[in-house]
Design a protein around this motif. Structure first.
Motif, short mmCIF file in Angstrom:
data_model
loop_
_atom_site.label_atom_id
_atom_site.label_comp_id
_atom_site.label_asym_id
_atom_site.label_seq_id
_atom_site.Cartn_x
_atom_site.Cartn_y
_atom_site.Cartn_z
N TYR A 228 0.80 -1.23 0.00
CA TYR A 228 0.00 0.00 0.00
C TYR A 228 0.83 1.28 0.00
CZ TYR A 228 0.90 -0.11 5.05
OH TYR A 228 1.52 -0.15 6.29
N ALA A 229 2.14 1.18 0.18
CA ALA A 229 3.01 2.36 0.18
C ALA A 229 4.08 2.19 -0.89
CB ALA A 229 3.65 2.55 1.55
N ASP A 230 4.77 3.29 -1.20
CA ASP A 230 5.81 3.25 -2.23
C ASP A 230 7.13 2.71 -1.70
OD1 ASP A 230 4.28 4.67 -4.35
OD2 ASP A 230 4.30 6.28 -2.86
N GLY A 231 7.35 2.85 -0.40
CA GLY A 231 8.62 2.41 0.17
C GLY A 231 8.48 1.97 1.60
N ALA A 232 9.40 1.11 2.01
CA ALA A 232 9.49 0.65 3.40
C ALA A 232 10.85 1.09 3.94
CB ALA A 232 9.34 -0.86 3.49
N ILE A 233 10.84 1.68 5.14
CA ILE A 233 12.06 2.20 5.77
C ILE A 233 12.41 1.31 6.94
CG2 ILE A 233 13.13 4.20 6.88
CD1 ILE A 233 10.87 5.91 5.56
N VAL A 234 13.64 0.80 6.94
CA VAL A 234 14.09 -0.08 8.01
C VAL A 234 15.32 0.54 8.67
CG1 VAL A 234 14.86 -2.40 8.63
CG2 VAL A 234 13.26 -2.09 6.73
N GLY A 235 15.29 0.61 10.00
CA GLY A 235 16.41 1.18 10.73
C GLY A 235 16.93 0.28 11.82
N SER A 236 16.15 0.12 12.88
CA SER A 236 16.64 -0.58 14.07
C SER A 236 17.13 -1.99 13.76
CB SER A 236 15.54 -0.63 15.14
OG SER A 236 15.24 0.67 15.60
N ALA A 237 16.43 -2.71 12.90
CA ALA A 237 16.84 -4.08 12.58
C ALA A 237 18.22 -4.11 11.92
CB ALA A 237 15.81 -4.74 11.67
N LEU A 238 18.50 -3.09 11.10
CA LEU A 238 19.80 -3.01 10.44
C LEU A 238 20.89 -2.61 11.42
CD1 LEU A 238 18.70 -1.30 7.11
CD2 LEU A 238 19.33 -3.70 7.44
N VAL A 239 20.58 -1.66 12.28
CA VAL A 239 21.56 -1.21 13.28
C VAL A 239 21.91 -2.36 14.22
CG1 VAL A 239 21.99 0.40 15.18
CG2 VAL A 239 20.79 1.19 13.13
N THR A 240 20.91 -3.12 14.63
CA THR A 240 21.14 -4.27 15.51
C THR A 240 22.01 -5.32 14.81
OG1 THR A 240 19.07 -3.89 16.69
CG2 THR A 240 20.01 -6.09 16.83
#
Length: 263
Positions: A228-240
């Motif tokens: 339903y959106a154009d993009g998904a933003i991932v942060g914490s999972a990558l930092v971990t």
């Protein structure tokens, strides 16, 4: 000077036909400057389309524990604001993905809005994500970003009024950052259903590009958001992943998240 990047909006448009856009966040300077550059490059090499580089700040208002720990480590390691431009230029010399800098507004003010913007342009950066200012309090940034052509990504939350959403959509360039839950960042088992409602409100306000962040930590959740959106933003999972398993582990996590585009 690095070549000007393909714009964030153009990247999102190009990815519409291939399952959507994955935006990956990492703080500059964690665990050290050189490794943070390698880590950002690894994200792009393993499926991330747009980079969001966090500028470490001593008083983060919306960052969860994983990101707070990483940014505190970067600051303890001697991070300085100018390091973000070094990082952007180094990353852009190795990969073509657009690089946005996520920063609280005070460091930009302290550095000088025009000086900061010009340095970001020279480094090949695409623009700024500014979580703690709204368009009605960002006159200096609106003028400077118009002068430089930098993207300006503002946030919208489930609590945003219709008037605030309209102002945000009108002022934003790149994409509107839809905050999926009320609260700080961090991986959650379920991305809040409020995100769908918020994206629908942004679409109704004629937002061309909307990316959803906060709470996304798996490929399945990426797929859910990209429905339903154009993009998904991932942060914490990558930092971990970077903190616990280094660049190699980060690359594996990025590749798993990128699988969400092919569901």
């Amino acid at each position: 000077m690095s070549a000007r990047p393909t714009s964030v909006a153009a990247t999102i448009e190009a990815n519409r036909a291939t399952g959507g856009t994955l935006v990956g966040y990492l703080p500059v300077g964690f665990p050290d400057l050189a490794t943070s550059i390698d880590a950002a490059v690894a994200l792009v090499e393993h499926g991330v389309d747009v980079l969001e580089l966090g500028l470490p700040y001593s008083d983060p208002v919306m960052d969860g524990l994983a990101i707070q720990k990483a940014t505190q480590a970067a600051l303890a390691g001697g991070f300085r604001v100018r390091d973000v431009f070094t990082a952007v230029e180094a990353i852009r010399s190795r990969v073509a993905a657009p690089v946005l800098v996520m920063t609280y507004w005070n460091p930009v003010l302290q550095y000088g809005v025009d000086r900061f913007a010009d340095a970001l342009v020279d480094a090949g950066g695409a623009g700024l994500i500014t979580p703690d200012i709204t368009p009605d309090s960002a006159a200096d940034w609106l003028a400077t970003s118009d002068r430089t052509g930098l993207d300006r990504v503002f946030l919208a939350a489930p609590s945003s009024t219709d008037a605030r959403i309209a102002d945000t959509v009108a002022a934003t360039r790149g994409f509107v950052y839809a905050v999926s839950t009320m609260g700080i960042t961090g991986a959650r088992q379920d991305v809040d259903a409020a995100a769908r409602t918020l994206v629908a409100r942004l679409r109704a306000a004629e937002a061309d590009q909307v990316c959803v962040g906060i709470g996304i930590s798996t490929g399945d959740q990426v797929a859910e958001v990209l429905a339903y959106a154009d993009g998904a933003i991932v942060g914490s999972a990558l930092v971990t992943a970077l903190a616990e398993h280094g660049v190699a582990g980060l690359a594996r996590t990025a590749a798993a998240l990128a699988q969400g585009r092919s569901h």
